[in-house]
Design a protein around this motif. Structure first.
Motif, mmCIF file in Angstrom:
data_model
loop_
_atom_site.group_PDB
_atom_site.id
_atom_site.type_symbol
_atom_site.label_atom_id
_atom_site.label_comp_id
_atom_site.label_asym_id
_atom_site.label_seq_id
_atom_site.Cartn_x
_atom_site.Cartn_y
_atom_site.Cartn_z
ATOM 1 N N LEU A 327 0.543 -87.986 73.081
ATOM 2 C CA LEU A 327 1.058 -86.253 73.442
ATOM 3 C C LEU A 327 0.424 -85.923 72.003
ATOM 4 C CD1 LEU A 327 4.362 -86.540 74.908
ATOM 5 C CD2 LEU A 327 2.152 -86.092 76.147
ATOM 6 N N GLN A 328 -0.298 -86.369 71.137
ATOM 7 C CA GLN A 328 -0.923 -85.708 69.762
ATOM 8 C C GLN A 328 -2.173 -85.938 69.532
ATOM 9 O OE1 GLN A 328 0.562 -87.335 66.076
ATOM 10 N NE2 GLN A 328 1.696 -85.128 65.785
ATOM 11 N N PRO A 329 -3.124 -85.087 70.185
ATOM 12 C CA PRO A 329 -4.338 -85.149 70.146
ATOM 13 C C PRO A 329 -4.896 -84.885 68.879
ATOM 14 C CG PRO A 329 -4.133 -83.378 71.361
ATOM 15 C CD PRO A 329 -2.746 -83.972 71.036
ATOM 16 N N LEU A 330 -6.247 -85.370 68.499
ATOM 17 C CA LEU A 330 -6.758 -85.199 67.156
ATOM 18 C C LEU A 330 -7.544 -83.607 67.322
ATOM 19 C CD1 LEU A 330 -7.649 -86.009 64.179
ATOM 20 C CD2 LEU A 330 -9.583 -86.901 65.356
ATOM 21 N N LEU A 331 -7.420 -82.759 66.487
ATOM 22 C CA LEU A 331 -8.069 -81.511 66.682
ATOM 23 C C LEU A 331 -9.073 -81.544 65.689
ATOM 24 C CD1 LEU A 331 -4.863 -79.110 66.508
ATOM 25 C CD2 LEU A 331 -5.828 -80.005 68.685
ATOM 26 N N ILE A 332 -10.347 -81.218 66.030
ATOM 27 C CA ILE A 332 -11.586 -81.566 65.262
ATOM 28 C C ILE A 332 -12.117 -80.075 65.321
ATOM 29 C CG2 ILE A 332 -13.771 -82.665 65.014
ATOM 30 C CD1 ILE A 332 -12.382 -84.688 66.981
ATOM 31 N N LYS A 333 -12.558 -79.626 64.274
ATOM 32 C CA LYS A 333 -13.130 -78.245 64.028
ATOM 33 C C LYS A 333 -14.400 -78.346 63.310
ATOM 34 C CE LYS A 333 -12.473 -73.654 62.370
ATOM 35 N NZ LYS A 333 -11.694 -72.687 61.660
ATOM 36 N N ALA A 334 -15.358 -77.936 63.999
ATOM 37 C CA ALA A 334 -16.893 -78.034 63.470
ATOM 38 C C ALA A 334 -16.828 -76.729 62.223
ATOM 39 C CB ALA A 334 -17.885 -77.933 64.390
ATOM 40 N N ASN A 335 -16.967 -77.245 61.008
ATOM 41 C CA ASN A 335 -17.413 -76.192 60.037
ATOM 42 C C ASN A 335 -18.775 -76.228 59.607
ATOM 43 O OD1 ASN A 335 -14.465 -75.676 59.720
ATOM 44 N ND2 ASN A 335 -14.036 -77.715 58.809
ATOM 45 N N GLY A 336 -19.655 -77.119 60.007
ATOM 46 C CA GLY A 336 -20.983 -77.064 59.422
ATOM 47 C C GLY A 336 -21.064 -77.724 58.084
ATOM 48 N N TRP A 337 -22.193 -77.789 57.462
ATOM 49 C CA TRP A 337 -22.621 -78.187 56.129
ATOM 50 C C TRP A 337 -22.819 -77.460 55.230
ATOM 51 C CZ3 TRP A 337 -22.561 -83.821 55.451
ATOM 52 C CH2 TRP A 337 -22.355 -84.456 56.495
ATOM 53 N N GLY A 338 -22.454 -76.092 55.224
ATOM 54 C CA GLY A 338 -22.893 -75.200 54.433
ATOM 55 C C GLY A 338 -23.915 -74.259 54.697
ATOM 56 N N THR A 339 -24.545 -73.614 53.689
ATOM 57 C CA THR A 339 -25.569 -72.831 53.765
ATOM 58 C C THR A 339 -26.646 -73.190 52.963
ATOM 59 O OG1 THR A 339 -26.642 -70.468 53.646
ATOM 60 C CG2 THR A 339 -24.619 -71.015 52.233
ATOM 61 N N ARG A 340 -28.033 -73.148 53.348
ATOM 62 C CA ARG A 340 -29.280 -73.231 52.481
ATOM 63 C C ARG A 340 -29.631 -71.986 51.700
ATOM 64 N NH1 ARG A 340 -33.098 -76.484 56.512
ATOM 65 N NH2 ARG A 340 -32.490 -74.777 57.878
ATOM 66 N N GLN A 341 -28.952 -71.093 51.855
ATOM 67 C CA GLN A 341 -29.542 -69.939 51.204
ATOM 68 C C GLN A 341 -29.149 -69.883 49.884
ATOM 69 O OE1 GLN A 341 -27.065 -66.359 52.442
ATOM 70 N NE2 GLN A 341 -28.806 -64.981 52.046
ATOM 71 N N MET A 342 -30.206 -69.661 48.967
ATOM 72 C CA MET A 342 -30.133 -69.937 47.688
ATOM 73 C C MET A 342 -29.590 -68.487 46.752
ATOM 74 S SD MET A 342 -30.704 -72.776 47.253
ATOM 75 C CE MET A 342 -30.465 -72.742 45.347
ATOM 76 N N ALA A 343 -29.606 -67.162 47.504
ATOM 77 C CA ALA A 343 -29.250 -66.228 46.931
ATOM 78 C C ALA A 343 -28.266 -65.498 47.909
ATOM 79 C CB ALA A 343 -30.392 -65.173 46.750
ATOM 80 N N GLY A 344 -26.968 -65.412 47.276
ATOM 81 C CA GLY A 344 -25.890 -64.799 47.945
ATOM 82 C C GLY A 344 -26.221 -63.270 48.159
ATOM 83 N N THR A 345 -26.062 -62.576 49.367
ATOM 84 C CA THR A 345 -26.564 -61.048 49.538
ATOM 85 C C THR A 345 -25.326 -60.422 49.741
ATOM 86 O OG1 THR A 345 -27.042 -61.437 51.808
ATOM 87 C CG2 THR A 345 -28.637 -61.544 50.255
ATOM 88 N N ASN A 346 -25.217 -59.107 49.450
ATOM 89 C CA ASN A 346 -24.236 -57.896 49.920
ATOM 90 C C ASN A 346 -24.643 -57.656 51.211
ATOM 91 O OD1 ASN A 346 -26.411 -56.432 49.681
ATOM 92 N ND2 ASN A 346 -25.441 -55.240 48.037
ATOM 93 N N LYS A 347 -23.612 -56.693 51.791
ATOM 94 C CA LYS A 347 -23.848 -56.398 53.289
ATOM 95 C C LYS A 347 -25.019 -55.571 53.603
ATOM 96 C CE LYS A 347 -21.033 -52.052 52.617
ATOM 97 N NZ LYS A 347 -19.907 -51.305 52.884
ATOM 98 N N TYR A 348 -25.741 -55.168 52.582
ATOM 99 C CA TYR A 348 -26.919 -54.347 52.603
ATOM 100 C C TYR A 348 -28.394 -55.397 52.749
ATOM 101 C CZ TYR A 348 -23.986 -50.558 51.740
ATOM 102 O OH TYR A 348 -22.735 -49.669 51.977
ATOM 103 N N GLY A 349 -27.986 -56.783 52.364
ATOM 104 C CA GLY A 349 -29.309 -57.636 52.014
ATOM 105 C C GLY A 349 -29.754 -57.842 50.860
#
Length: 425
Positions: A327-349
């Motif tokens: 009655l206690q299933p394992l809860l698995i959440k897909a988070n991904g491996w992160g991002t390959r983007q080298m430059a973080g951007t603001n909301k304007y790009g």
């Protein structure tokens, strides 16, 4: 609380039958086995077993748009269960954000990525990244479970709704309406589409009736696009009136109903788009049979089980009896491996920060599940959770109760290496 059975492999890493948690504790206490993997929890024997008797298991899957239910059955007994949460919608949001940023760079004549030719041809069977992700994550976990348990066959829910019969019920109407599942397909679809409430007065928690938006007496069809849900009072009040006449004083609701009636159910569309790809993928791994969502609901109602994704998975197909040993299933959440983007951007790009290529710090990387035992200082205690690494060696740990910051790497011990998923119960 009844928990999942524990997977067991021999010294040659060959799967044996899953064992009861009490038996697993006994093997660990007597030093006859060691922990081989934390998620899913798996033990490995220290000594080989001569001619082990292995019972073949059945893996059942309930594919969903957001969550896929997984159940492992030993005959009629559900011994292991899990719910796999997909990240398809976050992938779609990320692609939409990237598209809007590129479009804005082109329009303001700054540095931009050149538009590609429009005559590109997609390969046969192509699916967008947000949909193929659902297939790939399910495939990953089916292969993973086959490594730790002797699974002989798979059963999946191929269609949640029989859309062909819903669109044209007169295809083989008499035979279809005489079956035990008569009405289950359409009713379940409408409950999901209209939010389980009356479309005319928004009442919830009351018996709902299937109602023709355009009255059948005035030429309305039985197509699902002409059906809605209403309470008994609203259904009698509307009678054989046209919806424009019935809702002439509520133009906003009228427009909303007309738009919603034409729209397909988004979750059902996502499931239907991936069902055959998933089926052929599973068929390449295990012998696979199928069932429908209406049949699943009928079985769940028959055995008086509550509505959960993993229970739906256990109820797929033709079953005569079912017993839940967990009655206690394992809860698995897909988070991904992160991002390959080298430059973080603001909301304007525009780039605002640089991301380093180095992801491993002091033997840890962000996403690892660790156990930290702090014996001195302000953060005295024991913490278990996903780690956020920093180059300076001061990590954050996300636990069940919240986020704990500034834990030195010397106190951390790895439990489960990063694999793109997070786990809970």
């Amino acid at each position: 609380m009844q928990t999942n059975y524990v997977f067991l492999v021999d010294t040659n890493k060959q799967p044996l039958n899953p064992i009861h948690p009490a038996r697993a504790r006994e093997l660990l206490n007597k030093n006859k086995a060691a922990i081989y993997r934390q998620f899913p929890f798996t033990l490995v024997l220290h000594k080989a077993i001569d001619n082990p008797v292995v019972r073949l298991l059945t893996l059942k899957l309930d594919p969903g748009s957001k969550t896929t239910g997984i159940a492992l059955l030993d005959g009629e007994n559900v011994i292991w269960a899990a719910e796999l949460q997909h990240r398809g919608w976050s992938i779609k949001d990320a692609l939409n954000s990237r598209r809007s940023l590129r479009r804005s760079r082109r329009s303001r004549k700054t540095r931009y990525r050149m538009a590609r030719f429009d005559n590109r041809k997609r390969p046969e069977g192509w699916l967008p990244p947000s949909l193929i992700h659902r297939v790939l994550t399910v495939e990953t976990w089916v292969k993973r479970l086959c490594r730790y348990a002797p699974i002989a066959q798979a059963v999946m829910e191929l269609v949640k709704f029989d859309t062909q019969k819903m669109q044209n019920p007169e295809i083989d109407g008499i035979e279809y309406q005489q079956g035990q599942l008569a009405g289950y397909e359409v009713r379940q679809y409408l409950l999901e589409k209209w939010g389980r409430q009356c479309v005319y007065c928004d009442k919830e928690g009351v018996p709902l009736q299937i109602e023709h938006i355009h009255p059948k007496s005035k030429g309305g069809s039985n197509r699902v696009s002409n059906l809605a849900l209403s309470c008994k009072r609203c259904n009698l009040k509307k009678g054989t009136q046209l919806i424009d006449e019935f809702l002439k004083k509520d133009a906003k609701r009228l427009e909303k109903i007309k738009q919603q009636a034409k729209k397909p159910l988004k979750d059902a569309a996502a499931v239907n788009a991936t069902r055959w790809t998933l089926f052929h993928t599973l068929k390449g791994i295990l012998p696979t049979t199928t069932g429908t969502g209406a049949q699943t609901k009928y079985n769940r109602t028959l055995f008086q089980l509550e509505k959960q994704h993993w229970i739906d998975a256990a109820c797929i197909g033709d079953i005569k009896a079912i017993k839940l040993l967990t009655l206690q299933p394992l809860l698995i959440k897909a988070n991904g491996w992160g991002t390959r983007q080298m430059a973080g951007t603001n909301k304007y790009g525009f780039p605002i920060r640089h991301r380093t290529r180095q992801s491993l710090h002091f033997g840890f990387q962000t996403g690892d599940i660790v156990k930290a035992v702090v014996l001195s200082g302000k953060k005295v205690g024991q913490y278990v959770g996903r780690v956020l690494c920093r180059a300076r060696g001061s990590f954050d740990i996300v636990t069940k109760t919240g986020r704990v910051g500034d834990i030195n790497h010397r106190f951390c011990k790895p439990i489960h290496k990063k694999d793109g998923y997070s786990y809970a119960f």
